[in-house]
Design a protein around this motif. Structure first.
Motif, mmCIF file in Angstrom:
data_model
loop_
_atom_site.group_PDB
_atom_site.id
_atom_site.type_symbol
_atom_site.label_atom_id
_atom_site.label_comp_id
_atom_site.label_asym_id
_atom_site.label_seq_id
_atom_site.Cartn_x
_atom_site.Cartn_y
_atom_site.Cartn_z
ATOM 1 N N UNK A 170 0.801 -1.230 0.000
ATOM 2 C CA UNK A 170 0.000 0.000 0.000
ATOM 3 C C UNK A 170 0.823 1.264 0.000
ATOM 4 N N UNK A 171 2.010 1.219 0.595
ATOM 5 C CA UNK A 171 2.763 2.469 0.698
ATOM 6 C C UNK A 171 3.760 2.633 -0.447
ATOM 7 N N UNK A 172 3.755 1.700 -1.397
ATOM 8 C CA UNK A 172 4.680 1.847 -2.518
ATOM 9 C C UNK A 172 3.985 1.614 -3.843
ATOM 10 N N UNK A 173 4.422 2.399 -4.824
ATOM 11 C CA UNK A 173 3.824 2.332 -6.147
ATOM 12 C C UNK A 173 4.576 1.404 -7.057
ATOM 13 N N UNK A 174 3.860 0.672 -7.886
ATOM 14 C CA UNK A 174 4.620 0.010 -8.936
ATOM 15 C C UNK A 174 4.213 0.458 -10.329
ATOM 16 N N UNK A 175 3.092 1.162 -10.428
ATOM 17 C CA UNK A 175 2.750 1.724 -11.739
ATOM 18 C C UNK A 175 3.724 2.862 -12.033
ATOM 19 N N UNK A 176 4.018 3.041 -13.320
ATOM 20 C CA UNK A 176 4.971 4.092 -13.678
ATOM 21 C C UNK A 176 4.278 5.449 -13.567
ATOM 22 N N UNK A 177 4.908 6.348 -12.853
ATOM 23 C CA UNK A 177 4.341 7.617 -12.436
ATOM 24 C C UNK A 177 3.877 8.487 -13.595
ATOM 25 N N UNK A 212 -6.723 6.029 -19.247
ATOM 26 C CA UNK A 212 -5.882 6.911 -20.073
ATOM 27 C C UNK A 212 -5.117 7.967 -19.288
ATOM 28 N N UNK A 213 -5.341 8.041 -17.972
ATOM 29 C CA UNK A 213 -4.697 9.109 -17.192
ATOM 30 C C UNK A 213 -3.319 8.690 -16.702
ATOM 31 N N UNK A 214 -2.366 9.624 -16.700
ATOM 32 C CA UNK A 214 -1.077 9.325 -16.074
ATOM 33 C C UNK A 214 -1.281 9.128 -14.570
ATOM 34 N N UNK A 215 -0.505 8.224 -13.986
ATOM 35 C CA UNK A 215 -0.689 7.863 -12.589
ATOM 36 C C UNK A 215 -0.596 9.094 -11.679
ATOM 37 N N UNK A 216 0.285 10.038 -12.042
ATOM 38 C CA UNK A 216 0.460 11.185 -11.149
ATOM 39 C C UNK A 216 -0.788 12.042 -11.038
ATOM 40 N N UNK A 217 -1.740 11.894 -11.989
ATOM 41 C CA UNK A 217 -2.967 12.678 -11.917
ATOM 42 C C UNK A 217 -4.095 11.976 -11.171
#
Lengths: 261, 341
Positions: free
Chosen positions: B109-116, B156-161
């Motif tokens: 939960x505290x770490x991302x694996x999708x590319x930002x 279609x959204x970038x992960x950072x959004x």
């Protein structure tokens, strides 16, 4: 095979996403143009005084510049950004996700980040190479072409292995932010054939930081000045260094997982 | 205990000891540590043993630093144990055989694996390539995950959004595209609001049921565990403290009942009835030892103007909190380990 497919996919995604950011393209164009200009100006200044630099004619040095851009572009397009991200992943613990994937982890960390606009450098490299070859005028026989290709591939393998070994150190020294910059700054020296440097520096640039094999040796191949011994040496190193890098990588992974303790 | 099916996960006396560098404060000590490192051994997991049957959803509980994540990481193949054995789906996890990795997934939960920086769909495309998922299977899996999580507008959204809740949905879906049979979920609802937590919970339950997947889930939120797992494994200070049904955990560790009464009008001197947990206007909540709960109820009814009265087990959070805050000798793992049902 999987590696190539993954690389292709990363490249495609990189292109699709980067096309949104035209400013980056313009910046890279500017950066590459300045790099090329500096290189050409350097050549111009030297050859205003002399026609021969350590046995290299101006057009032969142009070959070196071309290969310098080509190899540098390749390294900076894929290997360097990928390894930079790998080191970041180790620091942040996100390498865990890479290690749980059913693909070779070393391959994955080596191709995961693509700086698309470095294609500009690669294009410049090829362009300069073509111009140099046309100006040289002497026909490139099959022997030279083959020597060049073999030396270029060997050089690429050696540079990759070298960068990989540097990056793998992150398993021991978690904070190594600038280690890959060492290579970058040393690589600058490769803009000139390393044969013009004093012998201590030449040795260093051959075996310590293998710039000589990456740039000078392929150039020697192309202008027909590469001895068979040197080519064999390059090939031998191109086999040995990736093997060493692989071994070191496994050692690092064992440490990461606490198996060596 | 002999079961008809082999366990999906079997752990025997698993141990993990870390060697951590130690540094005294002060400049002189810092300089000395340049060439002489002092390390000390920290026991993260002190020999735990349990089995999980295929298709079972097990909640893995423990306070921070209890060894939950370390155990999960060993089972996901990321860490080598210092001693002990583990088999997951028939594999020794830390060999990281590709056949094993293809069948399991790890979500933290505290770490991302999708590319930002790239759209969610592109990250999924990368996972498809990594797991070599045939295109039809991939479309099927994506359609199913979309149905359960409503991913459509997010792809279609970038992960950072994305918001945190949206990102977690996408993380989970991305980790399940290859339809793993073994799920390790480390705090999958961390930081999410209640609605998003409920959403994720329902999704995990649905996925596990539909695919007969085995799930080992750690969480700080008891609601997660209550909603998902019938069985809980509690570890504390690296040791196994309890392994069994959630209800049994409450019974075993909570010697108290909570008695709540609604009064008709205010009454003075309620202290004589025992420990008062709270007084909200005319609602009084008391805590009483289990054995005295019945007598207390009778007294309350006889002596007070009671409109309504209820007796209940304390909330699980409170029970767990009592277990974990108990002094070391009271919560001696060996003494409290229960046999699982």
């Amino acid at each position: 095979m999987t590696a190539l497919r993954l690389l292709w996919l990363h490249l495609r995604i990189g292109v699709m996403n980067e096309l949104q950011y035209r400013a980056n393209f313009v910046l890279q164009l500017g950066e590459s143009a300045i790099g090329l200009l500096t290189a050409l100006l350097g050549l111009g200044i030297v050859f205003a005084k002399t026609d021969d630099l350590g046995g290299w004619s101006p057009d032969e040095l142009l070959v070196v510049v071309g290969i310098y851009f080509l190899v540098g572009g390749l390294a900076q397009m894929v290997v360097q950004p990928s390894l930079q991200r790998f080191m970041e992943d180790v620091r942040q613990g996100t390498l865990d996700f890479t290690l749980t994937k059913p693909v070779d982890a070393q391959t994955l960390v080596s191709i995961r980040q693509v700086e698309v606009w470095k294609l500009v450098d690669i294009a410049i490299g090829i362009g300069v190479l073509v111009v140099a070859l046309v100006r040289l005028g002497h026909a490139i026989g099959p022997a030279e072409a083959a020597a060049f290709l073999v030396a270029l591939l060997a050089g690429a393998a050696i540079v990759y292995a070298f960068l990989m070994i540097l990056a793998t150190c992150v398993f021991w020294f978690i904070r190594l932010d600038n280690i890959l910059v060492i290579f970058q700054s040393m690589y600058e020296a490769g803009r000139w054939p390393i044969t013009i440097y004093p012998s201590w520096l030449r040795l260093g640039l051959t075996f310590l930081v293998p710039i000589g094999f990456a740039v000078t040796v392929p150039a020697q191949g192309l202008v027909g000045r590469l001895t068979l011994e040197l080519l064999a040496g390059a090939v031998a190193l191109a086999v040995a260094m990736p093997l060493a890098a692989r071994w070191f990588w496994h050692l690092g992974l064992r440490r990461y997982g606490g198996a060596s303790a | 205990m002999i079961e008809s099916t082999a366990p999906a996960l079997s752990v025997r006396d698993l141990r993990k000891t870390y060697s951590v560098p130690e540094r005294e404060s002060g400049m002189r000590a810092s300089i000395r540590s340049l060439w002489r490192r002092r390390t000390s051994e920290v026991v993260a997991v002190a020999g735990i043993t349990f089995d999980v049957a295929p298709g079972e959803v097990v909640g893995f509980l423990g306070p921070n630093g209890a060894g939950k994540t370390t155990t999960l990481k060993m089972l996901a193949g990321l860490l080598h144990p210092t001693a002990g054995e583990a088999r997951v789906l028939g594999f020794e996890p830390w060999q990281r055989e590709h056949d094993y990795l293809r069948q399991m997934t790890l979500v933290m939960g505290q770490r991302n694996q999708l590319v930002w920086d790239i759209p969610v769909a592109d990250s999924y495309e990368l996972n498809r390539a990594i797991y070599a998922i045939p295109i039809d299977d991939y479309r099927g899996a994506l359609a199913e995950l979309d149905e359960l999580l409503e991913l459509g507008p997010l792809l279609p959204k970038p992960v950072r959004n994305l918001s945190l809740g949206e990102r977690m949905k996408c993380e989970l879906a991305g980790a399940l595209l290859h339809r793993p049979r073994m799920l390790f979920l480390d705090e999958p609802t961390l930081g999410l609001d209640v609605t998003a937590q409920r959403r994720i919970r329902a999704f995990v339950a649905a996925y596990a049921e539909r695919h007969q997947a085995t799930v080992l889930l750690t969480s700080h939120y008891m609601a997660d565990v209550e909603a998902l797992a019938e069985r809980v494994i509690v570890i504390h200070r690296g040791g196994l403290l309890f392994d069994g049904a959630l209800g049994t955990l409450v019974e075993r560790f909570s010697p108290f009942k909570t008695v709540t009464v609604d009064l008709d009008y205010p009454v003075e001197g309620l202290e004589r009835f025992g420990e008062i947990v709270s007084i909200e206007e005319l609602r009084i909540t008391l805590r009483a030892p289990k054995s005295e709960a019945a007598a207390l109820t009778a007294r309350l009814l006889a002596e007070l103007p009671v409109i309504d009265l209820s007796v209940s087990d304390p909330p699980i959070d409170e029970v767990i909190d009592r277990v974990f805050s108990a002094p070391a000798d009271e919560a001696e793992p060996a003494r409290l380990v229960g046999t699982s049902a």
